[in-house]
Scaffold this motif. Structure first.
Motif, PDB file in Angstrom:
ATOM      1  N   VAL A  28      -9.311  -1.610  -5.455  1.00  0.00           N
ATOM      2  CA  VAL A  28      -9.341  -1.752  -3.987  1.00  0.00           C
ATOM      3  C   VAL A  28      -9.733  -0.426  -3.337  1.00  0.00           C
ATOM      4  O   VAL A  28     -10.558  -0.405  -2.415  1.00  0.00           O
ATOM      5  CB  VAL A  28      -7.995  -2.293  -3.455  1.00  0.00           C
ATOM      6  CG1 VAL A  28      -7.908  -2.189  -1.939  1.00  0.00           C
ATOM      7  CG2 VAL A  28      -7.808  -3.741  -3.903  1.00  0.00           C
ATOM      8  N   ILE A  58      -4.540  -3.296   5.250  1.00  0.00           N
ATOM      9  CA  ILE A  58      -5.648  -4.063   4.675  1.00  0.00           C
ATOM     10  C   ILE A  58      -5.656  -3.909   3.156  1.00  0.00           C
ATOM     11  O   ILE A  58      -5.841  -4.889   2.422  1.00  0.00           O
ATOM     12  CB  ILE A  58      -6.985  -3.612   5.293  1.00  0.00           C
ATOM     13  CG1 ILE A  58      -7.055  -4.052   6.757  1.00  0.00           C
ATOM     14  CG2 ILE A  58      -8.176  -4.165   4.503  1.00  0.00           C
ATOM     15  CD1 ILE A  58      -8.191  -3.421   7.537  1.00  0.00           C
ATOM     16  N   LYS A  59      -5.423  -2.696   2.677  1.00  0.00           N
ATOM     17  CA  LYS A  59      -5.394  -2.479   1.235  1.00  0.00           C
ATOM     18  C   LYS A  59      -4.242  -3.238   0.588  1.00  0.00           C
ATOM     19  O   LYS A  59      -4.405  -3.824  -0.490  1.00  0.00           O
ATOM     20  CB  LYS A  59      -5.304  -0.987   0.916  1.00  0.00           C
ATOM     21  CG  LYS A  59      -6.605  -0.247   1.122  1.00  0.00           C
ATOM     22  CD  LYS A  59      -6.462   1.221   0.727  1.00  0.00           C
ATOM     23  CE  LYS A  59      -7.777   1.958   0.825  1.00  0.00           C
ATOM     24  NZ  LYS A  59      -7.651   3.355   0.344  1.00  0.00           N
ATOM     25  N   HIS A  61      -2.829  -6.028   1.679  1.00  0.00           N
ATOM     26  CA  HIS A  61      -3.207  -7.449   1.673  1.00  0.00           C
ATOM     27  C   HIS A  61      -4.246  -7.727   0.585  1.00  0.00           C
ATOM     28  O   HIS A  61      -4.155  -8.737  -0.122  1.00  0.00           O
ATOM     29  CB  HIS A  61      -3.780  -7.862   3.033  1.00  0.00           C
ATOM     30  CG  HIS A  61      -2.747  -8.166   4.058  1.00  0.00           C
ATOM     31  ND1 HIS A  61      -1.818  -9.169   3.926  1.00  0.00           N
ATOM     32  CD2 HIS A  61      -2.511  -7.596   5.268  1.00  0.00           C
ATOM     33  CE1 HIS A  61      -1.047  -9.207   4.993  1.00  0.00           C
ATOM     34  NE2 HIS A  61      -1.439  -8.258   5.818  1.00  0.00           N
ATOM     35  N   THR A  62      -5.218  -6.836   0.448  1.00  0.00           N
ATOM     36  CA  THR A  62      -6.271  -7.033  -0.543  1.00  0.00           C
ATOM     37  C   THR A  62      -5.708  -6.963  -1.955  1.00  0.00           C
ATOM     38  O   THR A  62      -6.059  -7.779  -2.814  1.00  0.00           O
ATOM     39  CB  THR A  62      -7.403  -6.009  -0.338  1.00  0.00           C
ATOM     40  OG1 THR A  62      -7.872  -6.098   1.014  1.00  0.00           O
ATOM     41  CG2 THR A  62      -8.560  -6.268  -1.290  1.00  0.00           C
ATOM     42  N   CYS A  63      -4.811  -6.023  -2.199  1.00  0.00           N
ATOM     43  CA  CYS A  63      -4.162  -5.933  -3.514  1.00  0.00           C
ATOM     44  C   CYS A  63      -3.381  -7.207  -3.814  1.00  0.00           C
ATOM     45  O   CYS A  63      -3.472  -7.753  -4.923  1.00  0.00           O
ATOM     46  CB  CYS A  63      -3.253  -4.713  -3.591  1.00  0.00           C
ATOM     47  SG  CYS A  63      -4.115  -3.141  -3.741  1.00  0.00           S
ATOM     48  N   PHE A  65      -3.869 -10.160  -2.541  1.00  0.00           N
ATOM     49  CA  PHE A  65      -4.842 -11.245  -2.689  1.00  0.00           C
ATOM     50  C   PHE A  65      -5.424 -11.239  -4.105  1.00  0.00           C
ATOM     51  O   PHE A  65      -5.489 -12.274  -4.769  1.00  0.00           O
ATOM     52  CB  PHE A  65      -5.950 -11.088  -1.636  1.00  0.00           C
ATOM     53  CG  PHE A  65      -6.910 -12.231  -1.601  1.00  0.00           C
ATOM     54  CD1 PHE A  65      -6.586 -13.403  -0.929  1.00  0.00           C
ATOM     55  CD2 PHE A  65      -8.141 -12.136  -2.227  1.00  0.00           C
ATOM     56  CE1 PHE A  65      -7.474 -14.465  -0.896  1.00  0.00           C
ATOM     57  CE2 PHE A  65      -9.034 -13.191  -2.194  1.00  0.00           C
ATOM     58  CZ  PHE A  65      -8.706 -14.358  -1.527  1.00  0.00           C
ATOM     59  N   PHE A  66      -5.836 -10.051  -4.571  1.00  0.00           N
ATOM     60  CA  PHE A  66      -6.365  -9.933  -5.933  1.00  0.00           C
ATOM     61  C   PHE A  66      -5.303 -10.294  -6.960  1.00  0.00           C
ATOM     62  O   PHE A  66      -5.592 -10.949  -7.959  1.00  0.00           O
ATOM     63  CB  PHE A  66      -6.863  -8.507  -6.203  1.00  0.00           C
ATOM     64  CG  PHE A  66      -8.308  -8.277  -5.884  1.00  0.00           C
ATOM     65  CD1 PHE A  66      -9.292  -8.519  -6.823  1.00  0.00           C
ATOM     66  CD2 PHE A  66      -8.691  -7.795  -4.649  1.00  0.00           C
ATOM     67  CE1 PHE A  66     -10.629  -8.291  -6.539  1.00  0.00           C
ATOM     68  CE2 PHE A  66     -10.020  -7.562  -4.341  1.00  0.00           C
ATOM     69  CZ  PHE A  66     -10.996  -7.809  -5.292  1.00  0.00           C
ATOM     70  N   TYR A  76      -0.041 -13.310  -1.895  1.00  0.00           N
ATOM     71  CA  TYR A  76      -0.762 -12.976  -0.670  1.00  0.00           C
ATOM     72  C   TYR A  76      -0.129 -13.758   0.470  1.00  0.00           C
ATOM     73  O   TYR A  76      -0.029 -14.969   0.418  1.00  0.00           O
ATOM     74  CB  TYR A  76      -2.245 -13.333  -0.824  1.00  0.00           C
ATOM     75  CG  TYR A  76      -3.031 -13.159   0.440  1.00  0.00           C
ATOM     76  CD1 TYR A  76      -3.323 -11.889   0.924  1.00  0.00           C
ATOM     77  CD2 TYR A  76      -3.467 -14.255   1.160  1.00  0.00           C
ATOM     78  CE1 TYR A  76      -4.041 -11.722   2.098  1.00  0.00           C
ATOM     79  CE2 TYR A  76      -4.195 -14.094   2.328  1.00  0.00           C
ATOM     80  CZ  TYR A  76      -4.473 -12.834   2.791  1.00  0.00           C
ATOM     81  OH  TYR A  76      -5.181 -12.670   3.950  1.00  0.00           O
ATOM     82  N   MET A  81      -8.767 -16.845   4.513  1.00  0.00           N
ATOM     83  CA  MET A  81     -10.007 -16.078   4.648  1.00  0.00           C
ATOM     84  C   MET A  81     -10.749 -16.468   5.923  1.00  0.00           C
ATOM     85  O   MET A  81     -11.262 -15.612   6.635  1.00  0.00           O
ATOM     86  CB  MET A  81     -10.914 -16.280   3.429  1.00  0.00           C
ATOM     87  CG  MET A  81     -10.395 -15.616   2.171  1.00  0.00           C
ATOM     88  SD  MET A  81     -10.283 -13.806   2.318  1.00  0.00           S
ATOM     89  CE  MET A  81      -8.534 -13.582   2.558  1.00  0.00           C
ATOM     90  N   HIS A  85     -11.339 -13.779   9.117  1.00  0.00           N
ATOM     91  CA  HIS A  85     -12.707 -13.369   9.429  1.00  0.00           C
ATOM     92  C   HIS A  85     -13.296 -14.102  10.636  1.00  0.00           C
ATOM     93  O   HIS A  85     -14.440 -13.824  11.014  1.00  0.00           O
ATOM     94  CB  HIS A  85     -13.595 -13.552   8.193  1.00  0.00           C
ATOM     95  CG  HIS A  85     -13.181 -12.671   7.060  1.00  0.00           C
ATOM     96  ND1 HIS A  85     -12.248 -13.066   6.125  1.00  0.00           N
ATOM     97  CD2 HIS A  85     -13.527 -11.406   6.739  1.00  0.00           C
ATOM     98  CE1 HIS A  85     -12.057 -12.074   5.267  1.00  0.00           C
ATOM     99  NE2 HIS A  85     -12.811 -11.054   5.610  1.00  0.00           N
ATOM    100  N   VAL A 102     -18.201  -4.752  -4.504  1.00  0.00           N
ATOM    101  CA  VAL A 102     -17.067  -5.152  -5.343  1.00  0.00           C
ATOM    102  C   VAL A 102     -17.485  -5.135  -6.815  1.00  0.00           C
ATOM    103  O   VAL A 102     -16.811  -4.536  -7.666  1.00  0.00           O
ATOM    104  CB  VAL A 102     -16.530  -6.540  -4.937  1.00  0.00           C
ATOM    105  CG1 VAL A 102     -15.498  -7.045  -5.947  1.00  0.00           C
ATOM    106  CG2 VAL A 102     -15.946  -6.505  -3.529  1.00  0.00           C
TER     107      VAL A 102
END
Length: 133
Positions: A28, A58-59, A61-63, A65-66, A76, A81, A85, A102
């Protein structure tokens, strides 16, 4: 490759291939850095640099999510999504640029073609929820 080795490889989760929580965090961080260098999309990310708490969120949430998406232990709890967005009017070219960031980050972190192909498939599945919403 022996059958035993093939069986063991087939039971390794995507989360484990990502390197667990530490591997995901590194990915990330690398993805965010790549987005900030990418001339196609960096303008969308530059304003966040003045909001370090927002970048950290954001990081996180992204972690998560992954992690959840790769059979990891984290869940998550952010918006879908499409909701996250909505109104951003992300173009197909921007989404493609982000996807390339990515995948390049995965490559520079030593992930092979199989893992990158799996990630590419996941990202392409998300495209309709993100592009043009």
């Amino acid at each position: 490759m022996t059958t035993l080795t093939a069986d063991q490889l087939s039971t390794v989760t995507l989360y484990e291939r990502f390197g667990g929580a530490a591997g995901i965090r590194s990915l990330v961080d690398g993805i965010v850095e790549a987005h900030l260098r990418n001339p196609v999309i960096k303008a969308r990310f530059l304003p966040y640099l003045e909001q370090p708490e927002r970048v950290a969120e954001i990081k996180r949430h992204t972690c998560a999510f992954f992690s959840e998406g790769s059979c990891g232990p984290d869940f998550y709890r952010g918006r879908s999504m499409a909701e996250a967005h909505r109104g951003m009017e992300i173009s197909d070219a921007e989404y493609t640029a982000a996807t390339e960031d990515v995948l390049a980050t995965f490559a520079t972190r030593g992930h092979g073609e199989t893992t990158r192909a799996d990630v590419r498939d996941i990202l392409e599945g998300l495209r309709p929820d993100i592009v043009g919403v």
